[in-house]
Design an enzyme around this catalytic site. Sequence first.
Site, short mmCIF file in Angstrom:
data_model
loop_
_atom_site.label_atom_id
_atom_site.label_comp_id
_atom_site.label_asym_id
_atom_site.label_seq_id
_atom_site.Cartn_x
_atom_site.Cartn_y
_atom_site.Cartn_z
N GLU A 1 45.01 36.32 27.85
CA GLU A 1 44.34 37.02 28.95
C GLU A 1 44.15 36.08 30.12
OE1 GLU A 1 40.68 39.77 28.52
OE2 GLU A 1 39.85 37.85 29.21
N TYR B 1 43.80 41.13 37.05
CA TYR B 1 43.59 40.95 35.60
C TYR B 1 44.91 41.22 34.89
CZ TYR B 1 42.21 41.85 30.79
OH TYR B 1 42.12 41.81 29.42
#
Length: 383
Positions: free
Chosen positions: A189, A101
């Site tokens: 993101e 992530y």
Amino acid sequence: MDLFEYQGKQLLARYGVPVSAGEAVFTVDDAVAAAEGLGYPVVVKAQVQVGGRGKAGGIKLAANADEVRVHAANILGLDIKGHVVGTLWIEQATDIAQEYYASFTLDRAAKLHLGMLSAQGGVGIEEVAARAPEAIARLHVDPVDGLSEDQCRAWVDAVALPEEAREGTVQTLMKLYRAYVEGDADLVEINPLVLTTDGRIHALDAKVTLDGNAVFRHPDYEQYDATQERDARERAAHERGLQYVGLEGFVGVIANGAGLAMSTVDVVNEVGGKPANFLDIGGGANAEVMAGALEVINNDPDVRSILINIFGGITKGEEVANGIVQALERVTIDAPIVIRLDGTNADQGRAILEPHRSEWLQMEPTMLDAARKAVALAEGIKK
């Protein structure tokens, strides 16, 4: 402005972030054609601005044209948390070894950019934070100094990625930071950022939110405005150039300035009401702007009262008052209005409004008093 996944990937690719080849399509036949051009296997992905696509059946792997046709037909028109799928992203499939992530956003309290990196990707960062907060490495970046490669390497080292993933991750994060800053984004993101079976670092998904106030620096961003998901109220407000966010309450809110509008929404909540919207008319409170704001709120069937909260600065109180009076001559309002007017020339403004006071147009001296009155009036009117 929230982008669809495919738009986010196309934007990140401009800055060198590695993404899969793909094509956005709107029909089943076009999905098959795109898959044939890309080569199998492919992934058929619903394009909605909400998470949970996979669990809802919005992401499917296809090994041939028949499978693409079946998946595309099933996903187009699918309702995912209130978002109906109208666009598909057909993408080359990727062989995944590990999932990570990565993101950049703004830490407003610290007045610094905030990077978050985790070796646990593929799930919501909130879930990781709740289950294993130590698995997230946070990095604050001074906007003046920017992100150095040495900082980035130390950041990557902090999450203990395997050796074969580190160099590619560093380079990708440097490019992601550049996309975040130069692209005037509020959020970038990648979840998951993957290590492929052949050792490459790759963005398998992209969530990007752009600062709408920066469009003047990016004329091509206007294309994203056309694909924003808005309800009927938000579309009407957007057409009038109003900063509006629809909520689920019954007190319509009009204020000048985003900070004051947010405070008004909070105060309505504090006194037991539920705001129906956030509406910032900015520095303009003339008749045209005020009429547009009242029309948008009046068309919301859940609104039972309207709170107009104006603090005059550059905008003078008498101009606001005249704008309200003229707007009321143009728009037939179905809900009672409570006005709080303060700041520059507020006394003159209140004097202009005084002859128009009635059970359906009331004035209060403070924001708290006005909110209480608006909530009380709303509770007396059940639609």
